[in-house]
Design an enzyme around this catalytic site. Structure first.
Site, PDB file in Angstrom:
ATOM      1  N   SER A 179       0.880  -1.190   0.000  1.00 28.56           N
ATOM      2  CA  SER A 179       0.000   0.000   0.000  1.00 28.56           C
ATOM      3  C   SER A 179       0.907   1.225   0.000  1.00 28.56           C
ATOM      4  O   SER A 179       2.099   1.121   0.302  1.00 28.56           O
ATOM      5  CB  SER A 179      -0.895   0.029   1.247  1.00 28.56           C
ATOM      6  OG  SER A 179      -0.124   0.347   2.398  1.00 28.56           O
ATOM      7  N   HIS A 182       2.398   1.366   3.383  1.00 32.44           N
ATOM      8  CA  HIS A 182       3.518   0.456   3.628  1.00 32.44           C
ATOM      9  C   HIS A 182       4.781   0.921   2.882  1.00 32.44           C
ATOM     10  O   HIS A 182       5.885   0.786   3.387  1.00 32.44           O
ATOM     11  CB  HIS A 182       3.144  -0.979   3.241  1.00 32.44           C
ATOM     12  CG  HIS A 182       2.204  -1.656   4.209  1.00 32.44           C
ATOM     13  ND1 HIS A 182       0.840  -1.721   4.006  1.00 32.44           N
ATOM     14  CD2 HIS A 182       2.424  -2.283   5.384  1.00 32.44           C
ATOM     15  CE1 HIS A 182       0.275  -2.370   5.015  1.00 32.44           C
ATOM     16  NE2 HIS A 182       1.213  -2.722   5.871  1.00 32.44           N
ATOM     17  N   LYS A 185       6.713   3.450   4.782  1.00 30.68           N
ATOM     18  CA  LYS A 185       7.572   2.872   5.822  1.00 30.68           C
ATOM     19  C   LYS A 185       8.881   2.340   5.214  1.00 30.68           C
ATOM     20  O   LYS A 185       9.924   2.372   5.844  1.00 30.68           O
ATOM     21  CB  LYS A 185       6.844   1.742   6.563  1.00 30.68           C
ATOM     22  CG  LYS A 185       5.517   2.144   7.174  1.00 30.68           C
ATOM     23  CD  LYS A 185       5.673   3.151   8.283  1.00 30.68           C
ATOM     24  CE  LYS A 185       5.609   2.512   9.630  1.00 30.68           C
ATOM     25  NZ  LYS A 185       5.430   3.475  10.719  1.00 30.68           N
TER      26      LYS A 185
END
Ligand code: USQ
Length: 420
Positions: A179, A182, A185
């Site tokens: 996503s 994600h 991150k």
């Protein structure tokens, strides 16, 4: 040890603050309350009625006879970040202050951009402020197991040895996120790794699995409750399944339901973060720890919730809606998690016990769940570029005004005291 927690008002941040206080650490936190506002944006609220930060701080003071320092502000404001680090001089910084929802990042271009800009900007501001004002501090950065995706090989803790065309090296394990959240991150991890290298910082990047649960031992009174989200955008799989069982809605493992992830109970996730804080690297280093207890498929979790709910005399059912995400519904999943046990981590909570506890706690707040029942399913699809039509606010509007910032180390004066 003095620990600064960014995102202290959040699901993990608040129980972590209480746990660190109980261990005798000095705790100071910062937050801009954006999660409270954004959960309202999607028509929901916390299942548990969480108190305002002012009430939380005084309840913590009453329990531990020790204050939590608090700064209201935004990690996007570099002046604010430097002011806090200069004033507080923390030994450790636990960085939880990020947009943490994958579905939120997939709503439309604006939510995708907000997620990546905020997460990367906040992390870079923190890294630069550390370099300038607290270079000896240890950064414990909340990453996610989702950075790795679901490769068809075992997942190491951050790095692996690779041999390619006759040569070998130790390299970061490939990331393959699912996503925009994600991916933010992943980019963060790269920035923390690079900053650690050029400025000789100490950093632990914690690849955390999906957290579940309502309680930690320090949460022993209503004013100390942490939030518990259950709407499709902010609630995570197992927590949502429990709410669905309480509300008599179908429990929804998406698609075939063989998607497997690492999961960890809230209490054990707090234990892991505390262990990371109390065991900094001896020398400047960027290290990666995978943080979860066990891997379960969403089908296994749904079955477990159904069995326990049936034991309570309820009549839950499981349905498989089409998967709104683009993800493998059947895959290999074997991440390694050896670092934490080597540093003293022991699992304390078993899945069925925690599910029973969540269901019992949620039953107590059933009226709050019923009042926001429509938010359990919102229909954010990874395949749509614009999901906003599905997300028209279904409750009251988000308050426009943000409370005035409190002085450092004091309870904020302007924060609303209504449980949300
Ligand atoms: N899922 C269902 N049914 C649902 C909700 C989710 O089957 O009703 C599935 C999803 O499709 C996915 C899995 O459950 O395959 C996990 O989804 P999730 O919403 O519980 O977790 P995720 O979106 O991955 O994000 C959450 C947190 C995030 C954290 C991450 C850890 O929101 O902050 O980083 O878990 S991890 O999943 O290991 O990347």
């Amino acid at each position: 040890m003095k620990v600064l927690i960014t995102g202290i008002d959040g699901y993990s941040g608040w129980p972590l603050a209480l746990h660190l206080l109980s261990r005798g650490h000095d705790v100071v936190g910062l937050d801009n309350f954006v999660t409270r506002r954004r959960v309202k944006e999607v028509g929901s609220w916390s299942a548990t009625p969480i108190a305002s930060i002012r009430t939380r701080l005084s309840a913590a003071l009453e329990k531990f006879a020790k204050p939590i320092g608090f700064h209201q502000g935004d990690l996007g404001d570099y002046e604010f970040v430097t002011r806090v680090l200069r004033a507080e001089q923390p030994d450790a910084i636990v960085h939880l202050g990020e947009q943490r929802s994958a579905p939120y990042s997939m709503i439309d271009v604006h939510h995708a951009v907000a997620t990546q800009v905020e997460n990367l900007t906040g992390t870079l501001h923190l890294l630069y402020a550390m370099k300038e004002h607290a270079p000896g501090a240890h950064l414990v950065k909340m990453g996610t197991m989702g950075e790795y995706g679901t490769p068809n090989v075992d997942i190491p803790e951050g790095f692996f040895e690779i041999e390619y065309r006759g040569r070998s090296d130790r390299l970061p394990f490939p990331r393959n996120a699912g996503s925009w959240y994600h991916w933010s991150k992943v980019f963060d991890s790269g920035d923390v790794m690079f900053a650690s290298k050029i400025w000789s910082l100490k950093a632990t990047d914690v690849m955390q699995g999906v957290i579940y649960g309502t309680r930690t031992p320090e949460i022993d009174r209503p004013k100390l409750l942490t939030r518990f989200d259950f709407d499709e955008v902010w609630g995570t799989a197992l927590n949502r399944f429990c709410v669905q069982a309480v509300l008599g809605l179908a429990i929804t493992p998406y698609g075939e339901g063989h998607q497997t992830r690492g999961f960890i109970a809230l209490e054990d996730s707090i234990q892991s973060l505390r262990i990371a804080v109390e065991n900094p690297p001896a020398n400047p280093e960027y290290r990666v720890w995978n943080q979860f207890d066990a891997a379960y498929s969403v089908n296994q979790l749904a079955e477990e919730v159904r069995t326990i709910a049936e034991g309570l005399g309820w009549n839950p059912r499981i349905e498989h809606p089409p998967d709104p995400r683009v993800e493998a519904e059947r895959h290999y999943y074997q991440p390694i998690h050896e670092e934490l046990p080597q540093h003293g981590y022991r699992r304390t909570r078993e899945l069925p016990d925690v599910i029973r506890e969540i269901l019992t706690d949620l039953k107590r707040y059933e009226r709050r769940l019923v009042a926001r029942k429509q938010a359990v399913h919102r229909g954010v699809s990874w395949r749509q570029a614009d999901n906003t039509g599905r997300l028209t606010p279904i409750t009251e509007a988000v308050p426009a005004a943000v409370p005035a910032p409190p002085a450092a180390g004091t309870a904020p004066s302007g924060a609303p005291d209504t449980p949300v």
